[in-house]
Design a protein around this motif. Structure first.
Motif, PDB file in Angstrom:
ATOM      1  N   SER A  24       0.842  -1.211   0.000  1.00 22.37           N
ATOM      2  CA  SER A  24       0.000   0.000   0.000  1.00 22.37           C
ATOM      3  C   SER A  24       0.871   1.252   0.000  1.00 22.37           C
ATOM      4  N   GLU A  49      10.257   2.855   6.627  1.00 27.54           N
ATOM      5  CA  GLU A  49       9.890   1.453   6.882  1.00 27.54           C
ATOM      6  C   GLU A  49      10.671   0.951   8.099  1.00 27.54           C
ATOM      7  N   LYS A  50       9.974   0.268   9.017  1.00 30.47           N
ATOM      8  CA  LYS A  50      10.652  -0.186  10.244  1.00 30.47           C
ATOM      9  C   LYS A  50      11.528  -1.423  10.028  1.00 30.47           C
ATOM     10  N   SER A  60       2.832 -12.691   3.369  1.00 26.02           N
ATOM     11  CA  SER A  60       1.482 -12.894   2.850  1.00 26.02           C
ATOM     12  C   SER A  60       1.388 -14.345   2.423  1.00 26.02           C
ATOM     13  N   GLY A  61       0.325 -14.740   1.655  1.00 26.82           N
ATOM     14  CA  GLY A  61       0.214 -16.127   1.191  1.00 26.82           C
ATOM     15  C   GLY A  61       1.314 -16.502   0.205  1.00 26.82           C
ATOM     16  N   VAL A  63      -1.354 -15.531  -3.239  1.00 26.96           N
ATOM     17  CA  VAL A  63      -1.854 -15.562  -4.612  1.00 26.96           C
ATOM     18  C   VAL A  63      -2.371 -14.160  -4.890  1.00 26.96           C
ATOM     19  N   VAL A 144       8.544   4.473  13.264  1.00 27.18           N
ATOM     20  CA  VAL A 144       7.860   5.720  13.596  1.00 27.18           C
ATOM     21  C   VAL A 144       6.937   5.422  14.773  1.00 27.18           C
ATOM     22  N   GLU A 189       0.707   1.303   7.555  1.00 25.17           N
ATOM     23  CA  GLU A 189       1.414   0.444   8.513  1.00 25.17           C
ATOM     24  C   GLU A 189       1.018  -1.016   8.460  1.00 25.17           C
ATOM     25  N   LYS A 305       1.404 -13.546  11.002  1.00 28.91           N
ATOM     26  CA  LYS A 305       0.882 -12.190  10.825  1.00 28.91           C
ATOM     27  C   LYS A 305      -0.638 -12.208  10.919  1.00 28.91           C
ATOM     28  N   ASP A 328      -4.048  -2.410   4.688  1.00 28.04           N
ATOM     29  CA  ASP A 328      -4.551  -3.175   5.841  1.00 28.04           C
ATOM     30  C   ASP A 328      -4.802  -2.288   7.051  1.00 28.04           C
ATOM     31  N   GLY A 340      -5.782  -9.197  -0.174  1.00 26.24           N
ATOM     32  CA  GLY A 340      -5.679  -7.820   0.281  1.00 26.24           C
ATOM     33  C   GLY A 340      -4.631  -7.027  -0.484  1.00 26.24           C
ATOM     34  N   ILE A 341      -3.717  -7.728  -1.163  1.00 32.32           N
ATOM     35  CA  ILE A 341      -2.576  -7.028  -1.776  1.00 32.32           C
ATOM     36  C   ILE A 341      -3.054  -6.052  -2.847  1.00 32.32           C
TER      37      ILE A 341
HETATM   38  C1  LIG Z   1      -1.244 -15.371   6.243  1.00 33.86           C
HETATM   39  C2  LIG Z   1      -1.690 -14.354   5.240  1.00 33.86           C
HETATM   40  C3  LIG Z   1      -1.985 -14.747   3.945  1.00 33.86           C
HETATM   41  C4  LIG Z   1      -2.407 -13.802   3.017  1.00 33.86           C
HETATM   42  N1  LIG Z   1      -2.628 -14.212   1.719  1.00 33.86           N
HETATM   43  C5  LIG Z   1      -2.933 -13.305   0.785  1.00 33.86           C
HETATM   44  C6  LIG Z   1      -3.021 -13.699  -0.580  1.00 33.86           C
HETATM   45  O1  LIG Z   1      -2.809 -14.852  -0.926  1.00 33.86           O
HETATM   46  N2  LIG Z   1      -3.334 -12.731  -1.488  1.00 33.86           N
HETATM   47  C7  LIG Z   1      -3.570 -11.422  -1.143  1.00 33.86           C
HETATM   48  O2  LIG Z   1      -3.859 -10.587  -2.011  1.00 33.86           O
HETATM   49  N3  LIG Z   1      -3.490 -11.032   0.156  1.00 33.86           N
HETATM   50  C8  LIG Z   1      -3.162 -11.932   1.118  1.00 33.86           C
HETATM   51  N4  LIG Z   1      -3.017 -11.529   2.431  1.00 33.86           N
HETATM   52  C9  LIG Z   1      -3.272 -10.105   2.793  1.00 33.86           C
HETATM   53  C10 LIG Z   1      -2.137  -9.200   2.338  1.00 33.86           C
HETATM   54  O3  LIG Z   1      -0.894  -9.726   2.694  1.00 33.86           O
HETATM   55  C11 LIG Z   1      -2.302  -7.803   2.947  1.00 33.86           C
HETATM   56  O4  LIG Z   1      -3.608  -7.348   2.664  1.00 33.86           O
HETATM   57  C12 LIG Z   1      -1.273  -6.819   2.406  1.00 33.86           C
HETATM   58  O5  LIG Z   1       0.029  -7.248   2.693  1.00 33.86           O
HETATM   59  C13 LIG Z   1      -1.515  -5.422   2.984  1.00 33.86           C
HETATM   60  O6  LIG Z   1      -0.512  -4.532   2.550  1.00 33.86           O
HETATM   61  P1  LIG Z   1      -0.126  -3.255   3.431  1.00 33.86           P
HETATM   62  O7  LIG Z   1       0.862  -2.488   2.654  1.00 33.86           O
HETATM   63  O8  LIG Z   1      -1.366  -2.578   3.853  1.00 33.86           O
HETATM   64  O9  LIG Z   1       0.512  -3.854   4.761  1.00 33.86           O
HETATM   65  P2  LIG Z   1       1.855  -4.666   4.976  1.00 33.86           P
HETATM   66  O10 LIG Z   1       2.122  -5.569   3.849  1.00 33.86           O
HETATM   67  O11 LIG Z   1       1.720  -5.297   6.311  1.00 33.86           O
HETATM   68  O12 LIG Z   1       2.985  -3.558   5.061  1.00 33.86           O
HETATM   69  C14 LIG Z   1       3.033  -2.606   6.102  1.00 33.86           C
HETATM   70  C15 LIG Z   1       4.453  -2.159   6.308  1.00 33.86           C
HETATM   71  O13 LIG Z   1       4.491  -1.071   7.239  1.00 33.86           O
HETATM   72  C16 LIG Z   1       5.582  -1.234   8.115  1.00 33.86           C
HETATM   73  N5  LIG Z   1       5.277  -0.511   9.358  1.00 33.86           N
HETATM   74  C17 LIG Z   1       4.250  -0.757  10.201  1.00 33.86           C
HETATM   75  N6  LIG Z   1       4.239   0.122  11.207  1.00 33.86           N
HETATM   76  C18 LIG Z   1       5.293   0.933  11.030  1.00 33.86           C
HETATM   77  C19 LIG Z   1       5.798   2.052  11.777  1.00 33.86           C
HETATM   78  N7  LIG Z   1       5.176   2.492  12.859  1.00 33.86           N
HETATM   79  N8  LIG Z   1       6.931   2.647  11.334  1.00 33.86           N
HETATM   80  C20 LIG Z   1       7.549   2.232  10.184  1.00 33.86           C
HETATM   81  N9  LIG Z   1       7.093   1.179   9.442  1.00 33.86           N
HETATM   82  C21 LIG Z   1       5.970   0.547   9.849  1.00 33.86           C
HETATM   83  C22 LIG Z   1       5.684  -2.731   8.290  1.00 33.86           C
HETATM   84  O14 LIG Z   1       6.968  -3.143   8.736  1.00 33.86           O
HETATM   85  C23 LIG Z   1       5.339  -3.248   6.890  1.00 33.86           C
HETATM   86  O15 LIG Z   1       6.483  -3.381   6.078  1.00 33.86           O
HETATM   87  C24 LIG Z   1      -2.579 -12.446   3.395  1.00 33.86           C
HETATM   88  C25 LIG Z   1      -2.273 -12.043   4.693  1.00 33.86           C
HETATM   89  C26 LIG Z   1      -1.814 -12.980   5.608  1.00 33.86           C
HETATM   90  C27 LIG Z   1      -1.461 -12.528   6.999  1.00 33.86           C
END
Ligand SMILES: Cc1cc2nc3c(=O)[nH]c(=O)nc-3n(C[C@H](O)[C@H](O)[C@H](O)COP(=O)(O)OP(=O)(O)OC[C@H]3O[C@@H](n4cnc5c(N)ncnc54)[C@H](O)[C@@H]3O)c2cc1C
Length: 557
Positions: A24, A49-50, A60-61, A63, A144, A189, A305, A328, A340-341
């Motif tokens: 995201s 990024e932390k 993540s998964g 797919v 952060v 985050e 996660k 997320d 969710g990706i």
């Molecule tokens: C087990 C599992 C299986 C999944 N399978 C699938 C799938 O098959 N297909 C699919 O589309 N989705 C899947 N998902 C969901 C998908 O992984 C998430 O929806 C997606 O990763 C969300 O992206 P994001 O950028 O919002 O969050 P994230 O990918 O979690 O990235 C957030 C980032 O922010 C950083 N961060 C957080 N807080 C701070 C802070 N305070 N300071 C600095 N950095 C910070 C973290 O370190 C992280 O790198 C799955 C999730 C899980 C847990």
């Protein structure tokens, strides 16, 4: 000018600050840089990024639905994007302890036609390269921990002070965090964001919304002998070892180079206080269907996660003056599809579109930023999330009743026969020890909890495969909110549920020499999944960010 992270606190100014380098945050950065360029302007975009590197905290998964990558990177040759294999087989399997039945149809929303298997870490590393090529500044290894306000409005954020001891006293290597002033701050985050939680509470952004609920997923990456599974073979399992009060299932994704990603995802609204998702996954692996795929193989990586699954009705208000929430952190996941990706990335793109217009107008007030929510409602995010808006609440009633409700939702465009269904906080669904009527987890599976370290692993062995590391000297980042309440509620009434809900053995119940039970916290094992922050009953535990660069060191998760 680059940021100078030194022992004396510095003030840095930027136009846009993005907190989090997952899909995201990175999609926000890329699309913002592109849109500003198209508008003939350039502004400073800074992403923090932390994790010690991009990808090291992303699991993540996975797919993945690929279309959003085409939309985000229209000039890139699609074959350049580091997906793994295109989905070739896509089946749902009903599991019993010794049997498996392949369903002759797709469960609604579960079809993966045209999708790709992938490592999220790899995708993030690729997106980060693209963002940097477009001029985005990325700083990894900085956590952060504070949102900054001026006149009651967000005006940036601050990175965490480091070089403090257990009591918070500065040591010789003290480094004050940096204040980053930004016209707009974007919270990316991921699940249960610690700053996002503060923002939601401060501005009451969840008022009138359903309570957000979560699942915990434990995942292992394996290397297996050739022929065990082909790249692109995708299986989702239902049933064993989950009971009728536990919502969730397993995934098995065939990857290139004889790798396979496997995992079990379980709703945190389970009621058994001794339920253990990590151990449930080990038991799941002993079924003939799963063990056959892993036979002769080797564990490569492990991670855990949570993911937000409350759906459309649990989305908070997404904007305030000078700040937006994406991915997320907002809750953009379609649970029936476990996806969710692409929604995280799309939300980042829509946030970028909103922010670029706001910057052009030199007005980042919430009135202008409210366009973000309007764009979400016109997008694929609404199209995918709204029809399943009651899905997860229905499933909280158990797989059978929930399945019936879901069927009624399918024929009524998601409304069902009962209209909007409410959700309940995961921390409140657990039974107290003396009220739990079922068979506790360790009795249900008493012959299955000896792990052989070939097919099944104890938590310590799995944690070793996550590369997790935390500085010894720092304030414990898992904070018990009220120690008296904790002893009375968590330990006495719930049997120290944290020792079971944590899939990385952070919590250990210890009896001291006076016979008093207390919880020991091994914060160094923490995988940053946030389950304790979500599921601990009573006043519970608050997860705050540890030192930057601490946490897991995922390579291909
Ligand atoms: C087990 C599992 C299986 C999944 N399978 C699938 C799938 O098959 N297909 C699919 O589309 N989705 C899947 N998902 C969901 C998908 O992984 C998430 O929806 C997606 O990763 C969300 O992206 P994001 O950028 O919002 O969050 P994230 O990918 O979690 O990235 C957030 C980032 O922010 C950083 N961060 C957080 N807080 C701070 C802070 N305070 N300071 C600095 N950095 C910070 C973290 O370190 C992280 O790198 C799955 C999730 C899980 C847990």
């Amino acid at each position: 000018m680059s940021i100078n992270f030194q022992s004396k606190s510095e003030k840095v100014t930027t136009d846009v600050l993005i907190i989090g380098g997952g899909p995201s945050g990175l999609a926000t950065a890329i699309h913002l840089a592109d849109t500003l360029k198209k508008n003939g302007t350039s502004q400073r975009i800074l992403l923090i990024e932390k994790g010690s590197a991009i990808g090291s905290h992303n699991m993540s998964g996975a797919v993945v639905k690929p279309d959003v990558f085409r939309e985000l990177l229209p000039d890139v040759d699609f074959s350049e994007i580091p997906f793994n294999a295109q989905v070739s087989t896509d089946k749902t399997i009903m599991l019993k302890e010794d049997e498996s039945i392949s369903l002759p149809f797709h469960v609604p929303y579960m079809s993966n036609k045209g999708n790709y298997t992938a490592s999220l870490g790899n995708l993030c590393r690729y997106l980060a390269t693209k963002a940097q090529e477009k001029g985005v500044e990325i700083y990894t290894g900085f956590a952060v921990d504070e949102i900054m306000y001026r006149d009651g409005k967000v005006c940036g954020a601050k990175t965490k002070d480091t070089g403090v001891d257990h009591h918070g006293h500065p040591m010789d290597n003290f480094q004050a965090g940096n204040i980053i002033e930004a016209k707009v701050t974007i919270l990316a985050e991921g699940t249960r964001g610690s700053l996002t939680k503060m923002l939601i509470n401060k501005y009451n952004l969840a008022e009138g919304k359903n309570i957000q609920v979560y699942s915990l997923g434990c995942k292992e990456l394996w290397s297996v002998p050739e022929g065990n599974i082909k790249p692109g073979e995708v299986y989702h399992t239902m049933g064993y070892p989950l009971g009728k009060d536990e919502f969730g299932g397993g995934f098995i994704y065939g990857l290139n180079d004889n790798k396979v990603a496997i995992g079990l995802v379980v709703g945190l609204d389970y009621i058994d206080p001794s339920f253990d998702v990590h151990d449930a996954m080990q038991i799941w692996k002993t079924t003939p269907f799963v063990s056959k795929i892993l036979k002769g193989g080797k564990l490569v990586e492990y991670g855990a996660k949570t993911l937000p699954e409350g759906g459309w009705y649990a989305l908070p208000k997404l904007y305030v003056d000078n700040a937006l929430i994406v991915g997320d952190s907002a809750g953009f996941v379609t649970m029936p599809a476990l996806k969710g990706i692409h929604l995280a990335m799309k939300s980042g793109m829509l946030a970028a579109q909103t922010v670029s217009e706001a910057l052009m107008k030199n007005d980042t007030s919430e009135k202008i930023l409210s366009k973000y929510e309007a764009l979400i409602k016109e997008s694929v995010i609404y199209k995918e999330m709204y029809p399943v808006r009651n899905f997860r609440q229905a499933m909280a009633k158990g797989m059978f009743v929930g399945g019936f409700h879901f069927a009624t939702q399918l024929i009524t465009g998601g409304a069902g026969f009962c209209g909007r269904l409410q959700s309940h906080a995961d921390a409140e669904t657990t039974s107290k020890l003396n009220e739990f009527k079922g068979k506790p987890f360790n009795q249900r599976f008493k012959n299955k909890l000896e792990f052989d370290k070939i097919l099944t692993f104890d938590k310590a062995t799995d944690i070793y495969h996550s590369g997790v590391f935390h500085d010894e000297q720092q304030v414990v980042h898992l904070q018990i909110n009220d120690i008296k309440d904790f002893e009375r509620v968590n330990i006495e009434q719930y049997g120290a549920i944290e020792q079971f809900l944590c899939s990385s053995e952070v919590y250990e119940l210890h009896t001291n020499k006076d016979g008093k039970k207390e919880l020991r916290i091994h914060a160094e094992n923490c995988m940053h999944c946030k389950t304790c922050d979500i599921k601990s009953p009573g006043k519970g535990i608050t997860w705050v960010v540890p030192n930057g660069g601490n946490g897991p060191d995922f390579q291909n998760m």
